[in-house]
Structures are given as C-alpha cells and as structure tokens.
Design a protein around this motif. Structure first.
Motif, PDB file in Angstrom:
ATOM      1  N   PRO A  95      -0.789   4.431   1.018  1.00 38.46           N
ATOM      2  CA  PRO A  95      -0.502   5.660   1.743  1.00 38.46           C
ATOM      3  C   PRO A  95      -1.244   6.815   1.117  1.00 38.46           C
ATOM      4  CG  PRO A  95       1.385   4.930   0.435  1.00 38.46           C
ATOM      5  CD  PRO A  95       0.189   4.153  -0.003  1.00 38.46           C
ATOM      6  N   ILE A  99       5.156  -0.526  -6.593  1.00 35.23           N
ATOM      7  CA  ILE A  99       4.286  -0.362  -7.746  1.00 35.23           C
ATOM      8  C   ILE A  99       4.453   1.068  -8.244  1.00 35.23           C
ATOM      9  CG2 ILE A  99       1.913  -0.334  -8.581  1.00 35.23           C
ATOM     10  CD1 ILE A  99       1.208  -2.334  -6.437  1.00 35.23           C
ATOM     11  N   ARG A 100       4.719   1.201  -9.511  1.00 34.15           N
ATOM     12  CA  ARG A 100       4.833   2.548 -10.087  1.00 34.15           C
ATOM     13  C   ARG A 100       3.746   2.709 -11.130  1.00 34.15           C
ATOM     14  NH1 ARG A 100      10.018   2.357 -11.593  1.00 34.15           N
ATOM     15  NH2 ARG A 100       9.477   1.960 -13.739  1.00 34.15           N
ATOM     16  N   GLU A 101       2.995   3.772 -11.012  1.00 31.07           N
ATOM     17  CA  GLU A 101       1.917   3.987 -11.959  1.00 31.07           C
ATOM     18  C   GLU A 101       2.044   5.355 -12.608  1.00 31.07           C
ATOM     19  OE1 GLU A 101      -1.667   1.221 -10.252  1.00 31.07           O
ATOM     20  OE2 GLU A 101      -1.647   3.304  -9.658  1.00 31.07           O
ATOM     21  N   LEU A 102       1.832   5.362 -13.903  1.00 31.11           N
ATOM     22  CA  LEU A 102       1.796   6.611 -14.641  1.00 31.11           C
ATOM     23  C   LEU A 102       0.372   6.779 -15.156  1.00 31.11           C
ATOM     24  CD1 LEU A 102       3.311   9.008 -15.815  1.00 31.11           C
ATOM     25  CD2 LEU A 102       3.938   7.606 -17.760  1.00 31.11           C
ATOM     26  N   VAL A 103      -0.272   7.825 -14.663  1.00 26.67           N
ATOM     27  CA  VAL A 103      -1.669   8.039 -15.027  1.00 26.67           C
ATOM     28  C   VAL A 103      -1.747   9.056 -16.148  1.00 26.67           C
ATOM     29  CG1 VAL A 103      -3.959   8.578 -14.149  1.00 26.67           C
ATOM     30  CG2 VAL A 103      -2.234   7.653 -12.617  1.00 26.67           C
ATOM     31  N   TYR A 132      -9.522   7.514  -9.477  1.00 28.28           N
ATOM     32  CA  TYR A 132      -8.122   7.471  -9.079  1.00 28.28           C
ATOM     33  C   TYR A 132      -7.909   8.665  -8.160  1.00 28.28           C
ATOM     34  CZ  TYR A 132      -3.177   6.443  -9.344  1.00 28.28           C
ATOM     35  OH  TYR A 132      -1.895   6.067  -9.040  1.00 28.28           O
ATOM     36  N   VAL A 157      -5.917  10.595  -4.902  1.00 31.09           N
ATOM     37  CA  VAL A 157      -4.658  10.706  -4.176  1.00 31.09           C
ATOM     38  C   VAL A 157      -4.808  11.731  -3.072  1.00 31.09           C
ATOM     39  CG1 VAL A 157      -2.258  11.419  -4.316  1.00 31.09           C
ATOM     40  CG2 VAL A 157      -3.258  10.071  -6.155  1.00 31.09           C
ATOM     41  N   ILE A 191      -2.637  13.820  -0.257  1.00 33.41           N
ATOM     42  CA  ILE A 191      -1.283  14.206   0.129  1.00 33.41           C
ATOM     43  C   ILE A 191      -1.351  15.015   1.402  1.00 33.41           C
ATOM     44  CG2 ILE A 191       0.820  15.371  -0.600  1.00 33.41           C
ATOM     45  CD1 ILE A 191      -0.355  15.264  -3.474  1.00 33.41           C
ATOM     46  N   GLY A 192      -0.439  14.718   2.301  1.00 30.94           N
ATOM     47  CA  GLY A 192      -0.320  15.552   3.494  1.00 30.94           C
ATOM     48  C   GLY A 192      -0.940  14.930   4.716  1.00 30.94           C
ATOM     49  N   GLY A 215       5.274  13.897   3.810  1.00 29.61           N
ATOM     50  CA  GLY A 215       4.028  13.176   3.951  1.00 29.61           C
ATOM     51  C   GLY A 215       3.576  12.640   2.611  1.00 29.61           C
ATOM     52  N   ASN A 216       4.441  12.729   1.665  1.00 28.02           N
ATOM     53  CA  ASN A 216       4.099  12.490   0.277  1.00 28.02           C
ATOM     54  C   ASN A 216       4.502  11.083  -0.150  1.00 28.02           C
ATOM     55  OD1 ASN A 216       4.346  12.384  -2.557  1.00 28.02           O
ATOM     56  ND2 ASN A 216       4.339  14.607  -2.616  1.00 28.02           N
ATOM     57  N   PRO A 217       3.545  10.264  -0.500  1.00 25.23           N
ATOM     58  CA  PRO A 217       3.861   8.886  -0.832  1.00 25.23           C
ATOM     59  C   PRO A 217       4.348   8.718  -2.257  1.00 25.23           C
ATOM     60  CG  PRO A 217       1.492   9.214  -0.798  1.00 25.23           C
ATOM     61  CD  PRO A 217       2.136  10.559  -0.621  1.00 25.23           C
ATOM     62  N   ILE A 245       4.425  10.995  -5.081  1.00 28.12           N
ATOM     63  CA  ILE A 245       3.600  11.506  -6.164  1.00 28.12           C
ATOM     64  C   ILE A 245       4.344  12.594  -6.916  1.00 28.12           C
ATOM     65  CG2 ILE A 245       1.484  12.722  -6.758  1.00 28.12           C
ATOM     66  CD1 ILE A 245       0.874  11.224  -3.744  1.00 28.12           C
ATOM     67  N   HIS A 280       3.993  15.260 -10.068  1.00 24.02           N
ATOM     68  CA  HIS A 280       3.328  15.919 -11.181  1.00 24.02           C
ATOM     69  C   HIS A 280       4.440  16.562 -11.981  1.00 24.02           C
ATOM     70  CE1 HIS A 280       0.779  15.962  -7.695  1.00 24.02           C
ATOM     71  NE2 HIS A 280      -0.275  16.132  -8.426  1.00 24.02           N
ATOM     72  N   GLU A 329      -6.623  14.889  -4.617  1.00 27.50           N
ATOM     73  CA  GLU A 329      -6.764  14.983  -6.061  1.00 27.50           C
ATOM     74  C   GLU A 329      -7.495  13.780  -6.606  1.00 27.50           C
ATOM     75  OE1 GLU A 329      -3.014  17.725  -7.393  1.00 27.50           O
ATOM     76  OE2 GLU A 329      -2.773  15.569  -7.495  1.00 27.50           O
ATOM     77  N   HIS A 381       2.814  14.521 -16.832  1.00 28.35           N
ATOM     78  CA  HIS A 381       3.003  13.209 -16.224  1.00 28.35           C
ATOM     79  C   HIS A 381       2.430  13.212 -14.828  1.00 28.35           C
ATOM     80  CE1 HIS A 381       5.038  11.636 -19.485  1.00 28.35           C
ATOM     81  NE2 HIS A 381       6.292  11.665 -19.098  1.00 28.35           N
ATOM     82  N   TYR A 382       1.594  12.259 -14.567  1.00 27.08           N
ATOM     83  CA  TYR A 382       1.105  12.080 -13.209  1.00 27.08           C
ATOM     84  C   TYR A 382       1.583  10.703 -12.770  1.00 27.08           C
ATOM     85  CZ  TYR A 382      -1.915  12.618  -9.175  1.00 27.08           C
ATOM     86  OH  TYR A 382      -2.378  12.781  -7.896  1.00 27.08           O
ATOM     87  N   ARG A 383       2.588  10.706 -11.915  1.00 29.13           N
ATOM     88  CA  ARG A 383       3.243   9.459 -11.568  1.00 29.13           C
ATOM     89  C   ARG A 383       3.084   9.179 -10.084  1.00 29.13           C
ATOM     90  NH1 ARG A 383       7.076   6.767 -14.326  1.00 29.13           N
ATOM     91  NH2 ARG A 383       7.496   8.500 -15.709  1.00 29.13           N
ATOM     92  N   VAL A 384       2.793   7.946  -9.755  1.00 27.24           N
ATOM     93  CA  VAL A 384       2.627   7.560  -8.363  1.00 27.24           C
ATOM     94  C   VAL A 384       3.486   6.346  -8.073  1.00 27.24           C
ATOM     95  CG1 VAL A 384       1.009   6.654  -6.663  1.00 27.24           C
ATOM     96  CG2 VAL A 384       0.278   8.443  -8.222  1.00 27.24           C
ATOM     97  N   GLU A 385       4.175   6.416  -6.964  1.00 29.33           N
ATOM     98  CA  GLU A 385       4.995   5.274  -6.558  1.00 29.33           C
ATOM     99  C   GLU A 385       4.500   4.777  -5.214  1.00 29.33           C
ATOM    100  OE1 GLU A 385       9.430   3.845  -7.424  1.00 29.33           O
ATOM    101  OE2 GLU A 385       8.493   5.629  -8.244  1.00 29.33           O
ATOM    102  N   ILE A 386       4.171   3.506  -5.172  1.00 32.53           N
ATOM    103  CA  ILE A 386       3.639   2.923  -3.947  1.00 32.53           C
ATOM    104  C   ILE A 386       4.589   1.855  -3.449  1.00 32.53           C
ATOM    105  CG2 ILE A 386       1.663   1.784  -2.909  1.00 32.53           C
ATOM    106  CD1 ILE A 386       0.105   2.604  -5.469  1.00 32.53           C
TER     107      ILE A 386
END
Lengths: 235, 235
Positions: free
Chosen positions: A83, A175-179, A229, A231, A233-234, B81-83, B85, B87, B177, B228-233
């Motif tokens: 997404p 899936i959870r990712e921490l960048v 990487y 992303v 949004i929107g 609309g935010n999958p 994310i 910050h 981003e 922290h930049y975290r993404v959940e898919i």
DNA sequence: CATCATTTGTTCGTATGTATA
DNA sequence: ATATACATACGAACAAATGAT
C-alpha cells in the motif's frame, strides 16, 4: 441468496468484471469486451458500464485509453502487500551467499522478538546480499527452529524467502519494519567492502504468520546507495 | 490566455473548485454549494458538475454523503490513507531553531523537485530540531517562494509545518518519502554534537498540494537513536 | 414522531468529440 | 481514410438519505 439484487447495478457489473479477471477469463494485458458489447451482454446503459469500468480503472485494475480497447492491467497491484511502500534494491544481477546457518541454544533478544518459550531453540541464518558481484547488504535472520529447517533449503537461492515459504504453506499476514541507520562495525565493513563507521540503512523486521505468531525476526543492513526505501502516503 | 478553453469542461470546473478551496472561499469542513446551485452558477449539466466533484471526492479533497451537502475535507486523512506509517521523535520537550531562511536565486535540484520554472525563486529554510535541549535533527526545506513567505512566520514555532499551513488554506494530498542513511558531514556533526561520519537517518520528502503540484521538498537528517521510522504492512 | 423539501446517488437515453488501429 | 473505441456533455427521471419543520 447472493443478495446482489440490492446492490447498485454498476457495483454488480464491477463484481462480474473482477470475477472474470480473477478467474482468468480475461488475462492480464488482454483487452476486455468493448463498452457496447458489455451493454448488450448485461443489458444495461452505457452510464452503468462506464461507472463500473471507471471505478476499476481508478483502482488500477483496468487501464483505459481513448480510442483503444480497455485492458486488464499487467501488474495487478492487488494491494496485498504494497500500500505505497516500495523496497528496491539497485542492480541488475542478484545473488545470495549464506555465511552461517545454525541452531542457537541461547539468544534472549531473538527469542523475545519471536515470542518463544525459554526452552525453544532459535535458528539463525546470516546472509550476504550480492548485486552485480558486489555485496550490498548483510542480514541476520532469526526464525523458530521448525521454520528454520525449511528455510535452510533455499536460503541460498532467494533473498526474499516468503514466496518460497508460501510454497511450503507457511504464509504471513503482517510485516512490521523499523527503519533506522547505523555505523558499520568492523565485521560488517569487511563484508561489505567499506570503511568501518560507514552509514548503513538498518531494517529491523518482524513478520507474523496467519495465527499472528512471529515467524521471522531479522536485521538487515544495506549500503545506502544500493537500496531505496520509499513510502507514499495519501492520494 | 489561460488556454483553459481546450480543457474538458469538468476539468475546468474542477480547477475552479480547487481555487475556491485554496483561496479559502470554502473553508475546510464547510459545505460547498449544492449541485443544482453549481449547475446554475457555471451553466453546465449535472453530469459535468458531478464528474468534477467525484474526482475531487476520490482525491480526498471533498467529502460527499448521500442526502447531505458536499463538504471540504477537514484534515486530509491523517490516518485513513495511511498504511501504518509512524514517525516518532523520541523525547519529552521539543523545540525548533531556525538557522537560515532566505530566497535562493539558483538551486537546480530543488527547482526540479518542486517543478518550478527557470525564473521562479526557491525559498530555503534550514532548521534544527531540538528535543530536551539536545539537537536531534537537521533539516533543509525548500518551498516555492509564495509559500515560503507564509512558512517563515511560524517555522520557528512548529517543526511540523503542515497543520499550520492548513490554517493558511494550503493543503496537501500526497507525501512521498525516501528513507536512507548517510554519514554526517563536519557541519552536521557540529550541529548535532556528534563526530563527523556518524550515521544519520536521511529522509527526503516531497509533498504535493491539492492541485498535485509540489509544495515542499525537504531533506531531514535525524540522529538514529532519537527517531523511529516504523512501517506496518498487511492486516 | 412523522412529514417534507433538499441533496446526493443511480440509471436511462442521446449526441458529439477525439484518439486508435 | 474509415470504422471502432473511449471521452465528454447534455437532459431527464426516480431512489435514498438527510435535516429541519
């Protein structure tokens, strides 16, 4: 029965179109029947057909072009995982090299991340990602022992193990990712061919199975110039 | 002159609606005139009006509900609309310090990112993000000159400028981003109180307005341990 | 609480413009 | 050049939800 009688006509049409695509009646890249044909086939007005098609074009399922037949999109981004998130390794020729693969008797943090019991073993795989004969990433991947035994058979073939795991009927949901970012250790620097302290993109990932239990915890460190990487949004 | 005569009617209408929103004629949350009023006002058919409105509704600029007036969206989808994310800056007490704010005559890359013409000026703001009296990030933000003049009035108060911009009727739709990592330059190291070469999280951001034109391009470099930049898919 | 005018949603029909093959 | 396809635009009618009386 289907209760579809109460849905708007154009939604019903939309469902029928989607069904045809999912069942392969219309293959990706193929043209679907023209509007006038669909009008005859379903006995509805042009407005209705167009609204159905427009909705699907909007969702990137169909592709319309003035004057040309409407087609099923090639890459049906069925939004099952992307997404708006794009990982992209830069290069043309990819390879994987397994550095280490073994059972760990004790690894507190990995056990915690995988939500394992005290007595359960963890399987560790260390791998190097190679693009065009240049190492671009170093990964430490922890999985529960039962999964590790399956992963080890193909961990040298595919860097992305989840499609393969799917073939073994191990599916994931979240899936959870921490960048983050980190400075390369001496060990990592040697592996990746950079100087110690060089900046790396640090991706910490936890993958959950269908039962919401973690099936993978990994840390991957990429050379920044070989990994995107992105992303979105929107919209 | 504007060459709008050749654009489809519904696109012209759409542009007029967007203009009204951007100029604050219709405030966020407020109802826009009904379809029948717009039909009279612009002397077009309902089909045309509806297509314009539908396009904007689907871009989350307008919000339609059967039976109720169509409204301008309040906050352009903070989470919808935010999958997944997130910050997150770590700290308790936050502050901003403006290091530099000025018009640039020439900056090819920023102009390109903002899709500006050759002769249009770019406004640059350099800021330091401070948490608990410790600098945690350095940002270079480029905006078109007209927006820069508004941003400069509050760029020292809020690090996240978009809520403030919303109050000035400048809204955004998409944010893109690109997350990477980089080694701190001598200048950045001095600002952030670390050694040169230390790893930083590098976030390159492009923000689009409701007319899909870029309204901001920025690069922010965070100390990894404070961001922290975290993404959940999935789901 | 019911009624009713208003508003958006759905669907039909028709005509014309414009890009494609 | 022509037939075909999608795009734009008009008009009309009824359905369904809302909000105020």
């Amino acid at each position: 029965m289907t209760k579809q009688r109460k849905l708007p006509l154009y939604v019903q049409i939309k469902n029928k179109l989607v069904t045809n695509i999912k069942e392969g009646v219309w293959q990706p890249g193929e043209a679907i029947p023209s509007e006038s044909q669909l009008i005859e086939q379903y006995n509805v007005s042009r407005t209705t057909i167009r609204q159905a098609i427009q909705d699907l074009a909007q969702k990137n399922v169909l592709e319309t072009r003035r004057g040309a037949p409407t087609r099923v999109r090639n890459e049906p981004q069925i939004e099952l995982g992307n997404p708006g998130i794009i990982h992209h390794e830069l290069g043309t020729d990819f390879d994987v090299k397994v550095l280490r693969a073994e059972t760990l008797k004790e690894h507190y943090y990995a056990s915690y991340q995988l939500q394992l019991e005290e007595n359960e073993d963890v399987y560790l795989i260390e791998r190097l990602r190679i693009a065009d004969n240049k190492p671009i990433a170093f990964q430490r991947m922890f999985v529960p022992l039962p999964i590790g035994e399956k992963v080890t058979t193909f961990s040298a073939e595919a860097f992305d193990i989840f499609p393969k795991l799917g073939e073994h009927n191990i599916h994931h949901t979240n899936i959870r990712e921490l960048v983050s970012a980190s400075n390369a250790t001496q060990y990592e620097a040697d592996l990746l061919g950079i100087i110690p302290g060089g900046a790396l993109i640090d991706i910490e990932r936890t993958t959950l199975g269908i039962d919401s239990q973690p099936i993978e915890y990994s840390r991957t460190r990429y050379l920044p110039e070989f990994f995107h990487y992105r992303v979105e949004i929107g919209k």
